[in-house]
Scaffold this active site. Sequence first.
Site, mmCIF file in Angstrom:
data_model
loop_
_atom_site.group_PDB
_atom_site.id
_atom_site.type_symbol
_atom_site.label_atom_id
_atom_site.label_comp_id
_atom_site.label_asym_id
_atom_site.label_seq_id
_atom_site.Cartn_x
_atom_site.Cartn_y
_atom_site.Cartn_z
ATOM 1 N N GLY A 11 -24.902 20.586 -49.577
ATOM 2 C CA GLY A 11 -24.593 22.013 -49.679
ATOM 3 C C GLY A 11 -23.139 22.214 -50.059
ATOM 4 N N GLY A 14 -20.522 19.705 -48.120
ATOM 5 C CA GLY A 14 -20.892 18.319 -48.456
ATOM 6 C C GLY A 14 -20.510 18.008 -49.896
ATOM 7 C CG ASN A 105 -17.533 27.487 -37.913
ATOM 8 O OD1 ASN A 105 -16.527 27.167 -37.275
ATOM 9 N ND2 ASN A 105 -17.694 28.679 -38.439
ATOM 10 C CB ALA A 131 -17.066 25.361 -50.909
ATOM 11 C CE LYS A 184 -12.907 28.903 -38.811
ATOM 12 N NZ LYS A 184 -14.128 28.236 -39.188
ATOM 13 C CD GLU A 264 -23.209 27.307 -38.947
ATOM 14 O OE1 GLU A 264 -23.450 26.094 -39.053
ATOM 15 O OE2 GLU A 264 -22.116 27.808 -39.272
HETATM 16 P P1 NAD Z 1 -24.944 24.653 -46.711
HETATM 17 O O1 NAD Z 1 -26.148 25.406 -46.231
HETATM 18 O O2 NAD Z 1 -24.337 25.053 -48.018
HETATM 19 O O3 NAD Z 1 -25.287 23.105 -46.802
HETATM 20 C C1 NAD Z 1 -26.028 22.415 -45.849
HETATM 21 C C2 NAD Z 1 -26.896 21.410 -46.590
HETATM 22 O O4 NAD Z 1 -27.462 20.504 -45.633
HETATM 23 C C3 NAD Z 1 -28.062 22.044 -47.340
HETATM 24 O O5 NAD Z 1 -28.055 21.577 -48.675
HETATM 25 C C4 NAD Z 1 -29.294 21.524 -46.591
HETATM 26 O O6 NAD Z 1 -30.420 21.367 -47.425
HETATM 27 C C5 NAD Z 1 -28.771 20.193 -46.088
HETATM 28 N N1 NAD Z 1 -29.559 19.603 -44.986
HETATM 29 C C6 NAD Z 1 -29.942 20.186 -43.819
HETATM 30 N N2 NAD Z 1 -30.665 19.317 -43.086
HETATM 31 C C7 NAD Z 1 -30.739 18.159 -43.805
HETATM 32 C C8 NAD Z 1 -31.378 16.904 -43.592
HETATM 33 N N3 NAD Z 1 -32.084 16.677 -42.495
HETATM 34 N N4 NAD Z 1 -31.251 15.952 -44.535
HETATM 35 C C9 NAD Z 1 -30.539 16.173 -45.682
HETATM 36 N N5 NAD Z 1 -29.924 17.356 -45.929
HETATM 37 C C10 NAD Z 1 -30.028 18.327 -45.009
HETATM 38 O O7 NAD Z 1 -23.871 24.734 -45.541
HETATM 39 P P2 NAD Z 1 -22.265 24.729 -45.654
HETATM 40 O O8 NAD Z 1 -21.800 26.067 -46.050
HETATM 41 O O9 NAD Z 1 -21.823 23.548 -46.430
HETATM 42 O O10 NAD Z 1 -21.884 24.573 -44.115
HETATM 43 C C11 NAD Z 1 -21.967 23.329 -43.414
HETATM 44 C C12 NAD Z 1 -21.168 23.494 -42.129
HETATM 45 O O11 NAD Z 1 -19.784 23.672 -42.474
HETATM 46 C C13 NAD Z 1 -21.551 24.748 -41.332
HETATM 47 O O12 NAD Z 1 -21.491 24.500 -39.957
HETATM 48 C C14 NAD Z 1 -20.487 25.760 -41.734
HETATM 49 O O13 NAD Z 1 -20.255 26.758 -40.742
HETATM 50 C C15 NAD Z 1 -19.280 24.858 -41.896
HETATM 51 N N6 NAD Z 1 -18.252 25.428 -42.775
HETATM 52 C C16 NAD Z 1 -18.584 25.849 -44.032
HETATM 53 C C17 NAD Z 1 -17.587 26.359 -44.865
HETATM 54 C C18 NAD Z 1 -17.902 26.831 -46.265
HETATM 55 O O14 NAD Z 1 -17.015 27.353 -46.927
HETATM 56 N N7 NAD Z 1 -19.113 26.685 -46.778
HETATM 57 C C19 NAD Z 1 -16.261 26.428 -44.394
HETATM 58 C C20 NAD Z 1 -15.957 25.967 -43.110
HETATM 59 C C21 NAD Z 1 -16.971 25.460 -42.297
HETATM 60 O O1 KPL Z 2 -13.864 32.032 -40.467
HETATM 61 C C1 KPL Z 2 -14.146 33.173 -40.731
HETATM 62 C C2 KPL Z 2 -15.542 33.457 -41.131
HETATM 63 O O2 KPL Z 2 -15.803 34.396 -41.879
HETATM 64 O O3 KPL Z 2 -16.412 32.681 -40.681
HETATM 65 C C3 KPL Z 2 -13.093 34.248 -40.565
HETATM 66 C C4 KPL Z 2 -12.473 34.597 -41.898
HETATM 67 C C5 KPL Z 2 -11.988 33.741 -39.675
HETATM 68 C C6 KPL Z 2 -13.632 35.465 -39.902
HETATM 69 O O4 KPL Z 2 -14.057 35.162 -38.620
#
Ligand code: NAD
Ligand code: KPL
Length: 305
Positions: A11, A14, A105, A131, A184, A264
């Site tokens: 995702g 990753g 998160n 992202a 956070k 989440e």
């Molecule tokens: P996402 O949904 O874009 O990606 C998750 C991926 O994991 C999906 O492609 C899904 O198919 C895959 N997946 C789930 N179970 C699986 C399995 N058993 N085998 C293989 N693949 C599997 O999620 P994301 O936005 O990348 O978020 C991931 C974590 O990072 C979350 O906890 C999110 O809160 C945290 N996070 C995300 C961002 C961001 O900008 N996207 C920023 C900070 C923190």
């Molecule tokens: O991390 C965030 C989110 O949208 O998940 C901020 C920008 C801090 C808001 O809680």
Amino acid sequence: MSTPWHVLGAGSLGTLWATRLARAGLPVRLILRDPMRLRSYEAAGGLTLVENGQASTYAVPGETVDNPAPIRRLLVACKAYDAEEAVARLAPRLAPDAELILLQNGLGSQDAVAARVPLARCISASSTEGAFRDGAWRVVFAGHGFTWLGDAGHPVAPAWLDDLDAAKIPHEWSTDILTRLWRKLALNCAINPLTVLHDCRNGGLQQHQCEVATLCGELAELLERCGQPAAADNLQQEVERVIHATAANYSSMYQDVANRRRTEISYLLGHACTVAARHQMNLPHLSQLQQRLISHLRSRGLPSD
Ligand code: NAD
Ligand code: KPL
């Protein structure tokens, strides 16, 4: 040859990690759920990262969960609600000295994962990078940020942080990662649910300052009780700063709801309320917020856990 990075979850985060590691010439392997996903990935020819409007594709080799090769370093990049089951499926492949990096998160999923793989070292991460996916196997690097990594049970930094330097992934080893995760979580609890309930951007919460301040008071009380006074320090000011600095943005939870994705919640507000109950604390506004959010999600036909 250095230890391969196995990345679980193709995702947003990753892909952001896998492409930067691959770009630095480091060995990376992408783990996909099943042969159908693997075929789709292989047909696409790799992972595409869009940065500053420029798209680059990296032919990171893919494999399924059932591949027999042992795993020594695993980046867990799925959502918090998927992490425990995803890691459990991979447990038979973990080498005795395996290390897991958990990008989820919130709190709760890290302990659940660690309990499934008691022999592995589990390192938690807290990231402010941003992202999003804008197509299959394609991710846009939307917000440059920073990632803190740490292991609450073992303060020594792993040698592979050099790989992150090489990949230009801004990071720092943290000896108080739990404090960072709690801080956070508190920020997310004070901002994200209210943006969903008031249907507004983060900046819209400037019209709801009293509600935000009351929640910050209860969250600070909870953090103190959990032995996290540093995470409670000036929480309200920090929340107000983030609301101001990200005024034009929609919170991640707002975006999940708007796109009809599971949130989440259980690892953010749900975790805060569970821990408060465990400490027999009465935090009426926080638990009311949880109830309002659950009702809102149910009324939209979205999962409330
Ligand atoms: P996402 O949904 O874009 O990606 C998750 C991926 O994991 C999906 O492609 C899904 O198919 C895959 N997946 C789930 N179970 C699986 C399995 N058993 N085998 C293989 N693949 C599997 O999620 P994301 O936005 O990348 O978020 C991931 C974590 O990072 C979350 O906890 C999110 O809160 C945290 N996070 C995300 C961002 C961001 O900008 N996207 C920023 C900070 C923190
Ligand atoms: O991390 C965030 C989110 O949208 O998940 C901020 C920008 C801090 C808001 O809680």
